[in-house]
Write a protein that holds these residues in place. Sequence first.
Motif, PDB file in Angstrom:
ATOM      1  N   LYS A   3      -1.169  -1.102  15.763  1.00 45.05           N
ATOM      2  CA  LYS A   3      -0.441  -2.262  16.263  1.00 45.05           C
ATOM      3  C   LYS A   3       1.048  -2.027  16.092  1.00 45.05           C
ATOM      4  O   LYS A   3       1.518  -1.730  14.988  1.00 45.05           O
ATOM      5  N   ASP A  42       4.045  -9.365  10.693  1.00 46.43           N
ATOM      6  CA  ASP A  42       3.148  -9.699   9.586  1.00 46.43           C
ATOM      7  C   ASP A  42       2.447  -8.436   9.116  1.00 46.43           C
ATOM      8  O   ASP A  42       2.728  -7.335   9.598  1.00 46.43           O
ATOM      9  N   GLU A  43       1.519  -8.582   8.164  1.00 46.66           N
ATOM     10  CA  GLU A  43       0.876  -7.416   7.556  1.00 46.66           C
ATOM     11  C   GLU A  43      -0.066  -6.678   8.496  1.00 46.66           C
ATOM     12  O   GLU A  43      -0.502  -5.562   8.193  1.00 46.66           O
ATOM     13  N   THR A  44      -0.369  -7.252   9.672  1.00 47.66           N
ATOM     14  CA  THR A  44      -1.249  -6.566  10.620  1.00 47.66           C
ATOM     15  C   THR A  44      -0.498  -5.545  11.469  1.00 47.66           C
ATOM     16  O   THR A  44      -1.110  -4.723  12.138  1.00 47.66           O
ATOM     17  N   ASP A  46       1.449  -2.222  12.162  1.00 43.69           N
ATOM     18  CA  ASP A  46       1.483  -0.895  11.539  1.00 43.69           C
ATOM     19  C   ASP A  46       2.861  -0.246  11.648  1.00 43.69           C
ATOM     20  O   ASP A  46       3.349   0.359  10.699  1.00 43.69           O
TER      21      ASP A  46
END
Length: 235
Positions: A3, A42-44, A46
Motif C-alpha cells: 500500500k 496510518d499503520e496500513t 507501507d
Amino acid sequence: MTKILVLEDEPSIRSFIMINLKKNNFEIVETASGEEALEKLDETVDIALLDVMLPGISGFEVCKRAREQYPSLGIIMLTAKGQEENKIEGLELGADDYIVKPFSPKELLARINALARRLNIVEKAVAVEEADGSQTVTGKFTILPEERKLLKNGVEIELTPIEFALVKYFMENPNKAIHRDEILNNVWGYNYVGDFKIVDVNIRRIRQKIEDDPSNPKYIEKVWGYGYRWWGGGE
C-alpha cells in the motif's frame, strides 16, 4: 499487496504516478496536500511517496511527522532536478530514498521495489533470529532481534528499519573498516540504484541517536576515503 501513499500536488504528475503504480498492482492512497497526507496516513501504509514543494505543509514536514509517528514506514522523497540540498534534508529528516524529477516509470518502480525489498529484508532477518532469541552485544550496546530493539546501557534507542539494519550489520562486524560499497550491498541490497550519500546521511542520523557527542563520534568512526568502522565499546 503493498500500500502506497502518493503525495503530489501537480495533477498531471500525480496521475502519471498513480497510473503506473496501479498497472503494477499496488494499492494507492491519493493525496494532493501535506494536510491530506497526514490525515490519510496510518499503520496500513507501507511506503509514502512525498513531493517536497507543496502549498501549505511541505513534504519535509510530512516526512518528519510521518517518521515520528510511524517508524517502520518506508519513505521516498520526490525532489526537483539539481536541488541537492533537498535530497540531503529529506534523508536527514528520516526519508529512506529520493527520486529526482523528471523520472521514468521504470525508475519509479525500481525505487519502490528496492525499498520494499529492503524493508522485507529487515523483517526476514529479524524473523530468522527470533527462532533462537539471539542477541548481539558490543560495549554499551545490545541488539535484541526478537524485540527489534537497540539498547544503550539498557535504555532503548528508537531506530527506523534501515537504521536498525545498519546498526545490526555494524555490530556483527565490530572493529572492521567497512567500505561504503559493502554497506550498500549488505544493507540496501545489490540492486540499489542510489549513491553513497544515503549511507552517510543514515550514519549521521544514527550518530544523533547513539553518540554522547555526535560532533565527536566514538562509536561509529569514519575511515577517510573508504567507509566506516563500528567501535561499540567507545573509549
